[in-house]
Design an enzyme around this catalytic site. Sequence first.
Site, short mmCIF file in Angstrom:
data_model
loop_
_atom_site.label_atom_id
_atom_site.label_comp_id
_atom_site.label_asym_id
_atom_site.label_seq_id
_atom_site.Cartn_x
_atom_site.Cartn_y
_atom_site.Cartn_z
N PRO A 10 1.17 -42.63 6.15
CA PRO A 10 0.73 -43.81 6.86
C PRO A 10 1.09 -45.13 6.18
CG PRO A 10 -1.13 -42.67 5.88
CD PRO A 10 0.05 -41.74 5.78
N ASN A 11 1.51 -46.07 7.01
CA ASN A 11 1.83 -47.45 6.63
C ASN A 11 3.15 -47.59 5.87
OD1 ASN A 11 -0.48 -48.84 7.73
ND2 ASN A 11 -1.67 -47.77 6.18
N ARG A 18 5.65 -56.15 4.26
CA ARG A 18 4.32 -56.64 3.84
C ARG A 18 4.13 -56.27 2.35
NH1 ARG A 18 4.09 -57.89 8.61
NH2 ARG A 18 2.66 -57.29 10.27
N TYR A 23 4.70 -53.21 -3.33
CA TYR A 23 5.56 -52.11 -2.86
C TYR A 23 7.06 -52.45 -2.85
CZ TYR A 23 1.09 -50.14 -1.45
OH TYR A 23 -0.19 -49.64 -1.46
N ASN A 74 5.59 -38.66 0.01
CA ASN A 74 4.69 -39.77 -0.29
C ASN A 74 3.68 -39.76 0.85
OD1 ASN A 74 3.28 -42.10 -0.72
ND2 ASN A 74 5.08 -43.38 -1.11
N ALA A 77 -1.98 -43.14 1.84
CA ALA A 77 -3.41 -43.09 1.54
C ALA A 77 -4.01 -41.69 1.76
CB ALA A 77 -4.15 -44.12 2.39
N HIS A 80 -5.17 -39.49 -1.22
CA HIS A 80 -6.47 -39.59 -1.88
C HIS A 80 -7.60 -38.94 -1.09
CE1 HIS A 80 -4.02 -42.41 -4.04
NE2 HIS A 80 -3.92 -43.19 -3.00
N ASP A 87 -3.99 -28.07 1.50
CA ASP A 87 -3.93 -26.69 2.02
C ASP A 87 -2.55 -26.36 2.59
OD1 ASP A 87 -6.57 -26.31 1.33
OD2 ASP A 87 -7.35 -26.55 3.36
N GLU A 99 5.62 -34.91 -5.43
CA GLU A 99 4.86 -36.05 -4.92
C GLU A 99 5.44 -37.35 -5.47
OE1 GLU A 99 0.75 -35.65 -6.07
OE2 GLU A 99 0.17 -37.55 -5.15
N HIS A 101 4.99 -41.73 -5.51
CA HIS A 101 4.31 -42.97 -5.15
C HIS A 101 5.13 -44.14 -5.67
CE1 HIS A 101 0.92 -40.86 -3.61
NE2 HIS A 101 0.94 -40.10 -4.69
N SER A 103 4.03 -47.25 -6.12
CA SER A 103 3.24 -47.96 -7.12
C SER A 103 2.68 -46.98 -8.15
CB SER A 103 2.09 -48.71 -6.43
OG SER A 103 1.22 -47.78 -5.78
N ARG A 108 -4.11 -48.83 -10.54
CA ARG A 108 -4.69 -49.57 -9.41
C ARG A 108 -6.19 -49.26 -9.26
NH1 ARG A 108 -0.91 -49.20 -4.35
NH2 ARG A 108 -2.30 -50.93 -3.76
N ARG A 112 -7.66 -44.80 -6.01
CA ARG A 112 -6.26 -44.33 -5.92
C ARG A 112 -5.89 -43.42 -7.10
NH1 ARG A 112 -3.98 -47.61 -1.77
NH2 ARG A 112 -4.95 -49.66 -1.76
O1 CA2 Z 1 2.34 -46.29 -4.06
C1 CA2 Z 1 2.47 -45.58 -3.07
O2 CA2 Z 1 3.56 -45.11 -2.71
C2 CA2 Z 1 1.27 -45.26 -2.18
O3 CA2 Z 1 1.38 -43.92 -1.72
C3 CA2 Z 1 1.35 -46.23 -1.01
C4 CA2 Z 1 0.16 -46.15 -0.07
C5 CA2 Z 1 -1.16 -46.24 -0.85
O4 CA2 Z 1 -2.26 -46.04 0.03
C6 CA2 Z 1 -1.22 -45.22 -1.98
O5 CA2 Z 1 -2.43 -45.40 -2.69
C7 CA2 Z 1 -0.05 -45.40 -2.92
C8 CA2 Z 1 0.22 -47.29 0.95
C9 CA2 Z 1 1.40 -47.15 1.87
C10 CA2 Z 1 2.08 -48.43 2.14
O6 CA2 Z 1 1.17 -49.39 2.61
C11 CA2 Z 1 1.61 -50.66 2.77
C12 CA2 Z 1 0.65 -51.61 3.02
C13 CA2 Z 1 1.03 -52.92 3.18
C14 CA2 Z 1 2.36 -53.27 3.10
C15 CA2 Z 1 3.35 -52.30 2.85
C16 CA2 Z 1 2.95 -51.00 2.70
#
Ligand code: CA2
Length: 144
Positions: A10-11, A18, A23, A74, A77, A80, A87, A99, A101, A103, A108, A112
């Site tokens: 997700p995201n 963003r 990131y 990856n 979220a 976590h 599973d 895996e 990431h 960041s 953090r 996380r």
């Molecule tokens: O560091 C990573 O790759 C994460 O998997 C990215 C996730 C975060 O929830 C993990 O804790 C670490 C977030 C995905 C990207 O979210 C964004 C949010 C705003 C702008 C760009 C990406």
Amino acid sequence: MKTVYVLNGPNLNVLGKREPAIYGATTLASIEADCRKTAKALGLAAECRQSNHEGDLVTWIQEAGDKAVGIVINAGAYTHTSIALHDAIRAVAPLPVVEVHISNIHAREPFRHISMIAPATVGMICGFGSLGYTLALQALAARL
Ligand code: CA2
């Protein structure tokens, strides 16, 4: 050609658009293009997919169990929170899963620091930005 699934959760579809301070400025499309290039150089084919839905990721992990020689994931979220992804990864064993990431999740917020999927994976690469995907593919290829 042996296939590796590169799964993003997700995201991650808004990468580069963003929060570049956390990131980076690289888009997911660019990361996926790099993955295909790296995989090819390693004698592999990268099948890249992204979803904001946990169930899609579960389905693709199961699919990779039949069609792929490994997975780079990856899980965003869901990393976590998701026992379902843990599973699913366990269920395709001994398929190697790496895996990634972007960041450094350990530097953090405390929520996380825990990865629910880490115990089911071969290992984790985090904190190296989009380079992490290349490193993960290299680690997977070395393992194969
Ligand atoms: O560091 C990573 O790759 C994460 O998997 C990215 C996730 C975060 O929830 C993990 O804790 C670490 C977030 C995905 C990207 O979210 C964004 C949010 C705003 C702008 C760009 C990406």
